[in-house]
Design an enzyme around this catalytic site. Sequence first.
Site, PDB file in Angstrom:
ATOM      1  CB  CYS B 251      -0.972  -0.014   1.174  1.00  0.00           C
ATOM      2  SG  CYS B 251      -0.192  -0.090   2.795  1.00  0.00           S
ATOM      3  NE  ARG B 256      -3.699   2.616   2.777  1.00  0.00           N
ATOM      4  CZ  ARG B 256      -3.740   3.561   1.836  1.00  0.00           C
ATOM      5  NH1 ARG B 256      -4.889   3.911   1.301  1.00  0.00           N
ATOM      6  NH2 ARG B 256      -2.633   4.153   1.429  1.00  0.00           N
TER       7      ARG B 256
END
Lengths: 151, 307
Positions: B251, B256
């Site tokens: 990410c 994430r």
Amino acid sequence: MAMPARLQEIVEEFADLPVELRLEALLDYSRRVPPLPERLAGHRDAMEQVPECQTPFFLATELGDGDRVTIHFDAPPEAPTTRGFAGILSEGLNGAAAAEVLAVPNGFYTALGLDRVISPLRLRGIAAILGRLKRQVVVQVEAEKGQARRR
Amino acid sequence: MSTAAELDPAPKLDAYAHPERLVTTAWLAEHLDDPNLVVAESDEDVLLYETGHIPGAVKIDWHLDLNDPVERDYVSGEGFARLMEAKGIRRDTTIVFYGDKSNWWAAYALWVATLFGHQDVRLLDGGRQKWVEEGRQLTTEVPRRDTADYPVVERDDAVIRAFREQVLEHIRGDGRLVDVRSPGEYSGELLAMPDYPQEGALRGGHIPGAANVPWKRAANDDGTFKSADQLRAIYEGELGLGKDDDIVAYCRIGERSSHTWFVLSQLLGFQRVRNYDGSWVEWGNSVRVPIERSSEPGPDPRLKAVG
């Protein structure tokens, strides 16, 4: 020009604290963000979003008599760090003259000494808030000048 | 040795490849006093724990506790052992992680604990949001836990962590790559906004060949994970990932993609999943690495190599 006196005091207050108490101080400021006035509450379209903050964060500035600046913040309770920044700026800058607000160094937050407790990417949020706030003040100062010329 | 906490028998969890990696809020509420279970809150917002947390929960901050203060890396084996000892966690303790933002940072902390081979790590399904929305108990009282002995274990970066050079190799071979950022970050559009440098990267776009599956697709609105069937439909159906594929997720800074790493490896049981924690902040600042700037995965680097 010097920083607005209250903001200078806040910066010194943080710098004097031991590192482990600085987060607590920031939490304290997160509780001091004044509620939005009725005309802005629920009207985020009338405010500017700060997308650099990782949570929904909005601000609006107004220019009053003698070029005094009023700032309104809308920051969610689940983002206390961003709210804390808003609390610092709100208390430190509200009522200051536009020229004083514009003279605040963009990197003033480094003097708060939070870099050891908050990651650099997150600290950029506070720089972005100040940057956007200043931009709004500039726009309004220019608009006032324009009106004065027309009068 | 005390025994690890029992497993949450909730039927939803049973359908996942590793049901032992998740607990529900209802189960946790009943097990807060288990002697060998420690609840750990890991948030994006560094102040959220102080505003109120699950009773007995300790705070583990990704920036202060898990990252090396100087180099861009995680703490050493000594550093991790000191952290665990200070939080009252032993090698055989069950750690239940939870946090804000649908457990991004909780998944990241769990991933880091896995680098150190901590066996019994679990996520609270729905994280902080679900616990709060259900009106469950919160406290501002910081628990006083006795310090515990924790062995110094060397971090194993080989199995679930990918570095930049390995990702370069990965895209030249037949590796699968999943970019879990938003479509705007993936296409490069977000960095193109005038005057607003946001992401700390000099170039926008994605790693050539990466498919874009935003992390959020794996989560329900209440922060819980989607069901096993729903997840399979996305990652196996739409994306065509196979059980034996070599998969790397990334990410912006790796938080994430820890969420997606958890989904792929722990919930769906893919065998070879690595998180590229250098992610876009490293790739988008690197000299002479290939970048695709569009909303398509882009030319397969293997084809280029052949041509």
